[in-house]
Design a protein around this motif. Sequence first.
Motif, PDB file in Angstrom:
ATOM      1  N   LYS A  51       0.831  -1.207   0.000  1.00 45.81           N
ATOM      2  CA  LYS A  51       0.000   0.000   0.000  1.00 45.81           C
ATOM      3  C   LYS A  51       0.863   1.253   0.000  1.00 45.81           C
ATOM      4  CE  LYS A  51      -3.957  -2.118   2.359  1.00 45.81           C
ATOM      5  NZ  LYS A  51      -4.814  -2.118   3.574  1.00 45.81           N
ATOM      6  N   LYS A  52       1.950   1.206   0.761  1.00 42.92           N
ATOM      7  CA  LYS A  52       2.944   2.266   0.759  1.00 42.92           C
ATOM      8  C   LYS A  52       4.279   1.641   0.360  1.00 42.92           C
ATOM      9  CE  LYS A  52       0.759   4.955   4.459  1.00 42.92           C
ATOM     10  NZ  LYS A  52       0.948   5.540   5.815  1.00 42.92           N
ATOM     11  N   GLU A  53       5.099   2.418  -0.307  1.00 43.53           N
ATOM     12  CA  GLU A  53       6.372   1.884  -0.800  1.00 43.53           C
ATOM     13  C   GLU A  53       7.203   1.282   0.322  1.00 43.53           C
ATOM     14  OE1 GLU A  53      10.306   3.408  -3.318  1.00 43.53           O
ATOM     15  OE2 GLU A  53       8.577   4.716  -3.018  1.00 43.53           O
ATOM     16  N   GLU A  55       6.217  -0.112   3.021  1.00 43.15           N
ATOM     17  CA  GLU A  55       5.582  -1.224   3.733  1.00 43.15           C
ATOM     18  C   GLU A  55       5.719  -2.563   3.018  1.00 43.15           C
ATOM     19  OE1 GLU A  55       1.585  -0.150   4.665  1.00 43.15           O
ATOM     20  OE2 GLU A  55       2.190   1.477   6.002  1.00 43.15           O
TER      21      GLU A  55
END
Length: 242
Positions: A51-53, A55
Amino acid sequence: MKIIHSPTEDSPFLIAFKPAGLPSAPLFEGDESILTQAIQLFPQIALVHGKKEVEHGLVHRIDTETAGLVLIATSQQSYDSLILSQKEGKFEKWYRAEVDLIPDSADLLGGFPPTPSLSENSLVIESSFRPFGQKGREVRPVNQNAGRAALKKAGSVLYRTEISFESENVAVCHISAGYRHQVRCHLAWCGFPVKGDLVYNPKSRQNLQDEKSASNSHEMKFTAFKISFPHPLTQIPLVFQM
């Protein structure tokens, strides 16, 4: 970090036990977290786009103060499949909490709608949520009995927490779709805040402010002890439990 399930070619995911106090996700690459430790052991996690780079393959996270099971995909196919299972409500989670009996905890904390009616042995709590407090660091439940201002700030999704009791002071909570702080907030709303919870337990908050109690341990008694989800490749139901 304690490894519960190591990734394999046929089961490309990691399940680990996260101790309380360690974040699930880093704020930046290399920042200390359960994910950072996992990447050091299994570098293929860093190739997954999440979802986030920063993560990567992190699928199921828990609050920093919470101890328990986290799930990290080690391949993109596995990650995409597990995220889809979450969206379809097929990912289930169970939490065990030592609780204080404080019937007016919601009133003491402020910002809650009227406490829902309770049964003796188990209860089902359902609400949407809104951010609350300084910079929205807390949340509050919102239902049809909340005020207009609260209703305007709330999302449209309803989140359900099923609560049963192993003993007078131990609650087991089951959810599928989850919101930040959902279980802890719902327990406080019902008058059963988690012991040591400095956000949603008015007794723990007061103890922290008390100079005589300042040196005491405030470990939150809250553990994510069980998860269930479809295998990302075969869709066979899996259960992992501490």
